[in-house]
Scaffold this motif. Structure first.
Motif, PDB file in Angstrom:
ATOM      1  N   GLY A 163      29.469 -13.270   4.671  1.00 56.64           N
ATOM      2  CA  GLY A 163      30.498 -13.550   3.675  1.00 56.64           C
ATOM      3  C   GLY A 163      30.045 -14.548   2.627  1.00 56.64           C
ATOM      4  O   GLY A 163      30.309 -14.381   1.430  1.00 56.64           O
ATOM      5  N   ALA A 199      31.351  -8.650   5.783  1.00 55.96           N
ATOM      6  CA  ALA A 199      31.836  -9.744   6.613  1.00 55.96           C
ATOM      7  C   ALA A 199      33.069  -9.322   7.407  1.00 55.96           C
ATOM      8  O   ALA A 199      33.212  -9.659   8.588  1.00 55.96           O
ATOM      9  CB  ALA A 199      32.154 -10.961   5.750  1.00 55.96           C
ATOM     10  N   GLN A 200      33.962  -8.553   6.762  1.00 58.17           N
ATOM     11  CA  GLN A 200      35.156  -8.096   7.464  1.00 58.17           C
ATOM     12  C   GLN A 200      34.808  -7.078   8.541  1.00 58.17           C
ATOM     13  O   GLN A 200      35.400  -7.085   9.627  1.00 58.17           O
ATOM     14  CB  GLN A 200      36.154  -7.505   6.464  1.00 58.17           C
ATOM     15  CG  GLN A 200      36.841  -8.560   5.613  1.00 58.17           C
ATOM     16  CD  GLN A 200      37.808  -7.956   4.611  1.00 58.17           C
ATOM     17  OE1 GLN A 200      37.455  -7.067   3.847  1.00 58.17           O
ATOM     18  NE2 GLN A 200      39.034  -8.451   4.600  1.00 58.17           N
ATOM     19  N   THR A 217      32.034  -7.019  10.188  1.00 57.94           N
ATOM     20  CA  THR A 217      31.471  -7.830  11.276  1.00 57.94           C
ATOM     21  C   THR A 217      32.571  -8.534  12.039  1.00 57.94           C
ATOM     22  O   THR A 217      32.506  -8.672  13.271  1.00 57.94           O
ATOM     23  CB  THR A 217      30.481  -8.855  10.699  1.00 57.94           C
ATOM     24  OG1 THR A 217      29.527  -8.199   9.862  1.00 57.94           O
ATOM     25  CG2 THR A 217      29.736  -9.574  11.819  1.00 57.94           C
ATOM     26  N   GLY A 218      33.603  -8.981  11.327  1.00 59.03           N
ATOM     27  CA  GLY A 218      34.731  -9.625  11.996  1.00 59.03           C
ATOM     28  C   GLY A 218      35.447  -8.696  12.959  1.00 59.03           C
ATOM     29  O   GLY A 218      35.970  -9.138  13.985  1.00 59.03           O
ATOM     30  N   LEU A 272      26.052  -4.900  15.213  1.00 56.69           N
ATOM     31  CA  LEU A 272      25.843  -6.185  14.541  1.00 56.69           C
ATOM     32  C   LEU A 272      24.495  -6.208  13.828  1.00 56.69           C
ATOM     33  O   LEU A 272      24.374  -6.717  12.713  1.00 56.69           O
ATOM     34  CB  LEU A 272      25.934  -7.332  15.548  1.00 56.69           C
ATOM     35  CG  LEU A 272      27.324  -7.608  16.116  1.00 56.69           C
ATOM     36  CD1 LEU A 272      27.240  -8.600  17.273  1.00 56.69           C
ATOM     37  CD2 LEU A 272      28.258  -8.156  15.026  1.00 56.69           C
ATOM     38  N   CYS A 312      33.542  -8.831  16.028  1.00 54.60           N
ATOM     39  CA  CYS A 312      33.859 -10.112  16.667  1.00 54.60           C
ATOM     40  C   CYS A 312      35.156 -10.015  17.465  1.00 54.60           C
ATOM     41  O   CYS A 312      35.251 -10.557  18.577  1.00 54.60           O
ATOM     42  CB  CYS A 312      33.994 -11.214  15.622  1.00 54.60           C
ATOM     43  SG  CYS A 312      32.475 -11.676  14.790  1.00 54.60           S
ATOM     44  N   THR A 346      30.145 -14.215  15.140  1.00 53.91           N
ATOM     45  CA  THR A 346      30.963 -15.002  14.209  1.00 53.91           C
ATOM     46  C   THR A 346      30.100 -15.661  13.146  1.00 53.91           C
ATOM     47  O   THR A 346      30.437 -15.653  11.948  1.00 53.91           O
ATOM     48  CB  THR A 346      31.773 -16.057  14.972  1.00 53.91           C
ATOM     49  OG1 THR A 346      32.604 -15.416  15.951  1.00 53.91           O
ATOM     50  CG2 THR A 346      32.648 -16.864  14.030  1.00 53.91           C
ATOM     51  N   ALA A 361      29.081 -13.044  10.672  1.00 55.01           N
ATOM     52  CA  ALA A 361      30.155 -12.716   9.735  1.00 55.01           C
ATOM     53  C   ALA A 361      30.291 -13.786   8.655  1.00 55.01           C
ATOM     54  O   ALA A 361      30.426 -13.468   7.460  1.00 55.01           O
ATOM     55  CB  ALA A 361      31.473 -12.558  10.496  1.00 55.01           C
TER      56      ALA A 361
END
Length: 292
Positions: free
Chosen positions: A170, A178-179, A181-182, A215, A185, A163, A166
């Motif tokens: 971002g 970032a998305q 990576t989300g 990641l 998550c 988190t 991410a």
């Protein structure tokens, strides 16, 4: 992509695919059999593929006419490359082979552009060896901690680290990374919730290898092709390693709840520092290509 589609494909779809898949496995597959197979990695990969395809569509095919970017290669590694990890556990004592191959595929895919246009001569091998060594340390340390510590602690620590990664990505310039990576998550979060609901479930070494490697690859993409500072990247790498300090005296003899809290705090110290640095440096440019 923003709004409801981002919520649907960035969070709900990968969490449901991963969570429901893992739940079915815990209901119908014995714990010993689960340890021998890469079910965690397979369902996390399926969730990632569904989420990424919903948000951005399928990436271009490898070896086609279009040149793939680092995140394109990473998406293929995360979804199709997981087949390498299906050999994890088939031969006792040789689990490191598919894990090493998956890690190598992750790194080589991400750095294709660097190899073509930037790195030259002996520095190529030095940089590749450094990245491979760092990833090997992260995967090994996380897998060993996962075997040593039962319950929800390790998935929760990994969720915290992911988190923070991410958020930092971002804030430093890439909404797309970032998305992506989300999405990871969400899959890790589903595994964490499952450990709370069914304490017998444990995210195996292959699942941890998949999550940590992807990641790590996303962090590399953010460093090489976005604006993530190397220092912040190193701080985020330290986040999943720091919980090992809770296994040292005097914390290792404390109650399970206290050690759980200690692992979370130790993880958040370097990761939170990276997020804070990124937040303080954040300067949104309305004319910039922030959504790249």
């Amino acid at each position: 992509m923003d709004g409801p589609p981002a919520l649907l494909f960035g969070i709900l779809v990968p969490a449901l695919v991963t969570g429901i898949g893992l739940l079915l496995v815990t209901l119908f597959v014995t714990e010993r059999a689960r340890e021998r197979h890469a079910v965690g990695a397979a369902f996390a990969a399926a969730g990632f593929l569904a989420g990424a395809a919903g948000l951005f569509g399928l990436p271009p095919l490898p070896f086609g006419d279009q040149t793939l970017t680092g995140d394109h290669w990473l998406q293929w590694t995360a979804s199709v490359g997981v087949l390498i990890l299906l050999f994890d556990g088939l031969r006792p004592g040789l689990a490191f082979v598919p894990r090493a191959l998956f890690g190598a595929a992750t790194i080589l895919g991400v750095v294709q552009a660097m190899l073509r246009h930037h790195w030259e001569g002996p520095e190529v091998w030095t940089r590749l060896a450094t990245l491979a060594g760092l990833l090997a340390v992260l995967v090994t340390a996380t897998a060993l901690l996962g075997r040593r510590v039962k319950g929800a602690s390790v998935p929760f620590v990994l969720l915290l680290a992911a988190t923070c990664l991410a958020v930092t990505i971002g804030l430093t310039g890439s909404a797309k990374l970032a998305q992506l990576t989300g999405i990871v998550c969400s899959s890790v979060g589903a595994a964490w919730v499952l450990t709370l609901l069914r304490p017998s479930f444990r995210l195996g070494g292959a699942g941890l290898t998949w999550a940590v490697s992807i990641l790590f690859g996303l962090g590399l993409c953010a460093c090489f092709y976005s604006e993530l500072p190397v220092l912040d990247g190193l701080l985020l790498c330290a986040a999943p390693l720091a919980p090992w300090l809770a296994e040292l005296p005097p914390l290792r003899d404390r109650s399970p709840r206290l050690r759980f809290a200690a692992r979370a705090i130790l993880c958040l110290l370097p990761a939170g520092f990276a997020v804070t640095r990124a937040a303080l440096a954040f300067d949104p440019d309305p004319y910039g290509d922030y959504d790249s």
